[in-house]
Design an enzyme around this catalytic site. Structure first.
Site, mmCIF file in Angstrom:
data_model
loop_
_atom_site.group_PDB
_atom_site.id
_atom_site.type_symbol
_atom_site.label_atom_id
_atom_site.label_comp_id
_atom_site.label_asym_id
_atom_site.label_seq_id
_atom_site.Cartn_x
_atom_site.Cartn_y
_atom_site.Cartn_z
ATOM 1 C CG ASP A 64 -2.020 -1.065 1.076
ATOM 2 O OD1 ASP A 64 -1.729 -2.112 0.488
ATOM 3 O OD2 ASP A 64 -3.126 -0.860 1.573
ATOM 4 C CB SER A 78 -8.752 -1.431 3.989
ATOM 5 O OG SER A 78 -8.270 -2.358 3.051
#
Length: 557
Positions: free
Chosen positions: A120, A468
């Protein structure tokens, strides 16, 4: 060459002696020095295999006449960090990564960089560092994980988090939970849905800083090793032609990336990261442009968590080039821009086409005429907030309900697990922003718990933190100003009615201006929860989410 500063001339004899101490030869020092920045570690599934990718990149560099030099980068696994103190470190790590790329490249005078991230914050962090340096650079990620299997379905990590909610609600038993636990993540790679890691790896393609296939070729495929070798060769071409990072990443390529973001249905975190990358490139980008691009860019993909398809399906359907070829049909891309291949966008996607309309819809038959990301504004989000519109059920696009207010993710998840949240509620989680958290942690646990309990189509969730990429439902994050900065989200009281209208880009607290003003006059924001270490410094230095949660400039300090 930049490396002349450490390899050439009598004055650099001491520098060369240190290279010889490591076994480098004179012939190697006469070639361009290429930093191979690898985030390989043994704690991130997306990074566990990056040593193999780095070796392939190094082989490509050598084949093209350069000298590859591997240097490390850190990386947080968001899934392992999720739901506890560790998640506060994830977004801040992006800044450390950018700074470390700058540090290693400047200190050792690399002529170019091949960046090997996968997950990420590592992807945008490395890109930020390269753009800040403005030297030749190519991104070569580790590739997505294959989808797993559970209950005879193709699944990915989001299903695991939702299974916890289902177990808590008594929908599944412990045996099914264990079956899911061992089935969702079958091997190395970035988790298989259109979560933040895969979003950013696809957007690196659309920005032009990565080779075609970077975002979608599976981690376990031989084609991924082939791509890595070609990335090593590509950096030598960029060094030879003096094509730098900002020649590739500029105002026009950022708009290309926004178009692909909307078409692919990328993670809401892509907003934070594109803002941050644009800032390093000197490109003025604000939240209004996201909605402008969304209004005219159809959403072509519903990958998990928005739909049943995964990254391997997107790859088989033609990948990002196929999506770009559809967008080009309506003039939504600038095809003249130079990319890491040394060719233009148009040359890269020549001949690309959609091979499977179950994974990529055509431009004439999209999931929606508007893009996957929407920015909302209102009296509790004066500087905006973000929702992944493509992952919201149609019945939740417009919603009104009573606020259930929590001053931390931990308190909210306890209430959800204890069945204290009911149909119609709007869960408010505050003091989780960049400053207030500190660290703006992702909240996959509460969104997944709601989904697992079958409440994702009846309950909304808003926060000054973030979600998320695996979150689905009416999950509205990045509310700005955040509570710790005196933002109006801090003024919401239990039972207040909140009105959400995603198609019309609005979110409002149904309380009069007079009442809000009175509350604000008496409002004293909580202080950041962490007062020592790196996160305490981060809380003092970080800007707002509407600016990408970047570090404040020297002028602002």
């Amino acid at each position: 060459m930049r490396s002349d500063n450490v390899t050439k001339g009598v004055e650099r004899a001491p520098n060369r002696s240190l290279f010889y101490a490591m076994g480098y030869t004179k012939e190697e020092l006469d070639r361009p020095l290429i930093g191979v920045v690898s985030a390989h570690s043994e704690i991130v599934p997306g990074h566990i295999h990056l040593d193999k990718i780095a070796e392939a990149v190094k082989a490509g560099v050598r084949m093209a006449g350069g000298t590859p030099i591997m240097v490390p980068a850190i990386g947080v696994c968001d899934g392992i960090a999720m739901g506890h103190l560790g998640m506060k470190y994830s977004l801040p790590s992006r800044e450390l990564i950018a700074d470390s790329v700058e540090t290693m490249a400047q200190a050792h005078a690399f002529d170019g960089l091949v960046l090997i991230p996968n997950c990420d914050k590592i992807v945008p962090g490395m890109v930020m560092g390269a753009v800040r340096l403005n030297i030749p650079a190519v991104v070569c990620s580790g590739g997505p994980m294959l989808a797993g299997t559970y209950d005879n379905q193709e699944v990915s990590l989001s299903k695991m988090f939702e299974a916890v909610g289902a177990y808590k609600a008594g929908i599944i038993d412990e045996a099914k939970l264990t079956e899911c636990e061992h089935g969702v993540c079958p091997g190395c790679g970035s988790c298989a849905g259109m979560y933040t890691a895969n979003s950013m790896n696809c957007l690196c393609e659309s920005l032009g800083i990565a080779l075609p296939g970077n975002g979608t070729i599976p981690a376990v495929s031989g084609a991924r090793i082939d791509l890595a070798k070609h990335a090593g060769m590509a950096i030598m071409n960029l060094v030879e032609k003096d094509i730098k990072a900002r020649d590739i990443i500029n105002e026009k390529s950022v708009r290309n990336a926004l178009a692909c973001d909307m078409a692919l249905g990328c993670s809401s975190n892509s907003v934070l990261h594109l803002l941050a990358i644009a800032n390093e490139a000197g490109v003025k980008l604000d939240l209004k442009l996201f909605n402008e691009m969304s209004e005219k860019t159809p959403n072509l993909c519903h990958l998990a968590p928005a739909g049943p398809t995964h990254m391997q399906d997107l790859n088989a359907a033609g990948g990002v080039p196929a999506v770009q070829s559809e967008l080009a049909k309506k003039g939504l891309l600038d095809l003249t821009l130079i990319t890491a291949t040394g060719k233009t966008v148009g040359e890269n996607i020549a001949g690309a086409y959609v091979k499977d309309t179950n994974s990529i819809r055509t431009i004439d038959a999209p999931y929606s005429e508007t893009g996957g990301i929407q920015i909302l504004w209102g009296n509790i989000a004066k500087d905006g907030c973000v929702v992944k519109r493509s992952a919201v059920a149609p019945e939740m696009l417009v919603h009104k309900g009573p606020a259930r207010v929590f001053d931390s993710e931990d308190d909210a998840i306890k209430a959800i697990y204890n069945s204290k949240i009911v149909d119609g509620d709007v869960v408010v989680i505050r003091y989780e922003g960049p400053k207030g958290g500190p660290g703006m942690r992702e909240m996959l646990n509460p969104t997944s718990a709601l989904a697992g309990m079958k409440l994702d189509k009846t309950v909304a969730l808003i926060t000054d933190g973030r979600f998320s990429g695996a979150s689905r439902g009416a999950s509205i994050g990045h509310v700005c100003p955040e509570a710790a900065d005196g933002g109006e989200i801090g003024l919401i009281e239990e039972g207040d009615i909140i009105s959400i209208d995603i198609p019309n880009a609005s979110i409002n607290l149904e309380v009069s201006d007079e009442v809000l003003a009175q509350r604000k006059a008496n409002y004293v924001p909580h202080k950041p929860r962490i007062t020592t270490g790196w996160l305490a410094r981060y809380a003092k230095l970080v800007s707002t989410s509407s600016k990408g949660a970047i570090m404040k400039s020297c002028e602002e300090l």
